[in-house]
Design an enzyme around this catalytic site. Structure first.
Site, PDB file in Angstrom:
ATOM      1  N   SER A 100      21.501 -15.448 -20.363  1.00  0.00           N
ATOM      2  CA  SER A 100      21.962 -15.906 -21.677  1.00  0.00           C
ATOM      3  C   SER A 100      21.744 -14.880 -22.802  1.00  0.00           C
ATOM      4  O   SER A 100      22.641 -14.698 -23.635  1.00  0.00           O
ATOM      5  CB  SER A 100      21.319 -17.257 -22.017  1.00  0.00           C
ATOM      6  OG  SER A 100      19.917 -17.227 -21.831  1.00  0.00           O
ATOM      7  N   ASP A 164      16.403 -23.629 -22.799  1.00  0.00           N
ATOM      8  CA  ASP A 164      16.707 -23.625 -21.364  1.00  0.00           C
ATOM      9  C   ASP A 164      15.423 -23.500 -20.529  1.00  0.00           C
ATOM     10  O   ASP A 164      15.205 -22.508 -19.841  1.00  0.00           O
ATOM     11  CB  ASP A 164      17.649 -22.423 -21.103  1.00  0.00           C
ATOM     12  CG  ASP A 164      18.077 -22.329 -19.654  1.00  0.00           C
ATOM     13  OD1 ASP A 164      18.025 -23.347 -18.936  1.00  0.00           O
ATOM     14  OD2 ASP A 164      18.467 -21.220 -19.241  1.00  0.00           O
TER      15      ASP A 164
HETATM   16  C1  LIG Z   1      15.914 -21.150 -16.640  1.00  0.00           C
HETATM   17  S1  LIG Z   1      15.115 -19.653 -16.968  1.00  0.00           S
HETATM   18  C2  LIG Z   1      16.000 -18.974 -18.296  1.00  0.00           C
HETATM   19  C3  LIG Z   1      17.361 -18.470 -17.977  1.00  0.00           C
HETATM   20  C4  LIG Z   1      18.106 -17.890 -19.157  1.00  0.00           C
HETATM   21  N1  LIG Z   1      18.070 -18.780 -20.306  1.00  0.00           N
HETATM   22  C5  LIG Z   1      19.531 -17.634 -18.768  1.00  0.00           C
HETATM   23  O1  LIG Z   1      20.383 -18.517 -18.929  1.00  0.00           O
HETATM   24  O2  LIG Z   1      19.829 -16.526 -18.326  1.00  0.00           O
HETATM   25  C6  LIG Z   1      13.635 -20.187 -17.759  1.00  0.00           C
HETATM   26  C7  LIG Z   1      12.733 -19.064 -18.257  1.00  0.00           C
HETATM   27  O3  LIG Z   1      11.729 -19.640 -19.096  1.00  0.00           O
HETATM   28  C8  LIG Z   1      10.532 -18.904 -18.954  1.00  0.00           C
HETATM   29  N2  LIG Z   1       9.471 -19.789 -19.464  1.00  0.00           N
HETATM   30  C9  LIG Z   1       8.824 -20.812 -18.809  1.00  0.00           C
HETATM   31  N3  LIG Z   1       8.012 -21.459 -19.652  1.00  0.00           N
HETATM   32  C10 LIG Z   1       8.156 -20.868 -20.870  1.00  0.00           C
HETATM   33  C11 LIG Z   1       7.605 -21.119 -22.166  1.00  0.00           C
HETATM   34  N4  LIG Z   1       6.728 -22.122 -22.362  1.00  0.00           N
HETATM   35  N5  LIG Z   1       7.971 -20.330 -23.183  1.00  0.00           N
HETATM   36  C12 LIG Z   1       8.856 -19.302 -22.991  1.00  0.00           C
HETATM   37  N6  LIG Z   1       9.408 -19.009 -21.798  1.00  0.00           N
HETATM   38  C13 LIG Z   1       9.076 -19.787 -20.751  1.00  0.00           C
HETATM   39  C14 LIG Z   1      10.481 -18.591 -17.481  1.00  0.00           C
HETATM   40  O4  LIG Z   1       9.647 -17.470 -17.245  1.00  0.00           O
HETATM   41  C15 LIG Z   1      11.980 -18.307 -17.182  1.00  0.00           C
HETATM   42  O5  LIG Z   1      12.254 -16.937 -17.270  1.00  0.00           O
END
Ligand SMILES: C[S@@+](CC[C@H](N)C(=O)[O-])C[C@H]1O[C@@H](n2cnc3c(N)ncnc32)[C@H](O)[C@@H]1O
Length: 293
Positions: A100, A164
């Site tokens: 994203s 996300d």
């Molecule tokens: C579903 S992936 C994101 C994919 C990205 N939005 C895309 O569409 O390409 C979720 C991400 O959130 C990160 N993550 C998990 N918990 C988090 C938090 N509390 N704050 C920030 N990032 C977090 C994970 O490391 C992971 O890389």
């Protein structure tokens, strides 16, 4: 505890839906000259090699972007999204898929701001390295909801906030609702796009109820399930809850999903007869206004 890595899932059917909605909202916001801010709460690594060990292990992209990336779309949003993917793969082989924040970077103008938060110790530097030379960019290795407090509102008075989470922990649903309330209080003019998985139907409906229960107006639900509910393979589909959607978004998504659904469903649901009760052609997807303006 951060076990989730998006590199295992990049380009799957959920990414296709999420990024199609993202691209369509950004395209709308880009119609005006005024600078905008794109804020990505759970940004991931930014760019994914589909030849990586992680991608090859799950091969999820084979049931997602690989089925449609060279398709000549009729609906404008689907065509725009697929153009981005083919621009990233000029050799004619599907080797890379944009996350994203990378999609935002490919679409936004120099005067627009990109903000992102990502907690993972491996994904964060990968993400950061891609934005090293871009002005008006802020990438932080902090929690998504701490990021709302630290980074919202931005200077630009318009924009898109993409939320996300990986939903690995049950508390992520309630954290999101609290975070959304905080973000909306700080930046009410923004469009918010919240991704959610469809695994257990009851849990999905409870989550939707909680978002509606915030009292925030103007909410649109866009959902696409290539597999029937309770198919037993984990995630059967996913959705996007959009707050303050562009007024054109609902119809654009109806047109795009009418075209997209058969492309992604025929191989995933080949044991089901068309018209079967849980998963007829009519309920593969929905676009519905949850709360009015
Ligand atoms: C579903 S992936 C994101 C994919 C990205 N939005 C895309 O569409 O390409 C979720 C991400 O959130 C990160 N993550 C998990 N918990 C988090 C938090 N509390 N704050 C920030 N990032 C977090 C994970 O490391 C992971 O890389």
């Amino acid at each position: 505890m951060l076990s989730y890595r998006h590199s295992y899932h990049a380009g799957n059917h959920a990414d296709v839906l999420k990024h199609l909605v993202q691209v369509t909202i950004l395209d709308y916001l880009l119609q005006k000259d005024k600078p905008l801010c794109y804020h990505d709460t759970h940004a991931g690594a930014g760019l994914y090699s589909l030849n990586s060990e992680h991608s090859q292990k799950t091969a999820e992209y084979q049931q997602g972007i690989a089925l449609l990336w060279q398709y000549q779309a009729t609906s404008a949003p689907l065509a725009r999204y697929l153009q981005l993917i083919s621009d990233l793969n000029p050799e004619g082989e599907l080797a890379f898929y944009p996350g994203s924040p990378k999609i935002a970077a490919l679409m936004l103008r120099p005067q627009d701001t990109i903000q992102a938060t990502e907690l993972h110790p491996t994904d964060f530097p990968m993400l950061q390295s891609q934005f090293a030379r871009r002005r008006y960019t802020r990438i932080e290795n902090i929690d998504a909801y701490a990021g709302f407090k630290a980074m919202l509102p931005p200077l630009a008075k318009r924009g898109l906030v993409l939320i996300d989470p990986p939903y690995e922990l049950k508390t992520e649903y309630t954290d999101l609702v609290a975070g959304l309330n905080e973000a909306y209080r700080r930046f009410p003019q923004a469009t918010y796009a919240i991704w959610y998985p469809v695994i257990e139907r009851d849990a999905v409906e409870a989550f939707i109820k909680a978002i509606v229960g915030t009292g925030i107006k103007n909410q649109l639900r866009i959902e696409f399930c290539p597999l029937p509910d309770k198919a037993g393979f984990g995630m059967s589909g996913s959705g996007m809850l959009v707050i303050n959607p562009p007024y054109t978004l609902a119809q654009q998504m109806r047109d795009a999903l009418t075209e997209l659904a058969p492309l992604l469903c025929h191989t995933q649901d080949n044991n089901k007869q068309p018209g079967s009760h849980e998963h007829s052609a009519g309920n593969l997807w929905q676009v519905s206004q949850l709360v009015g303006e």
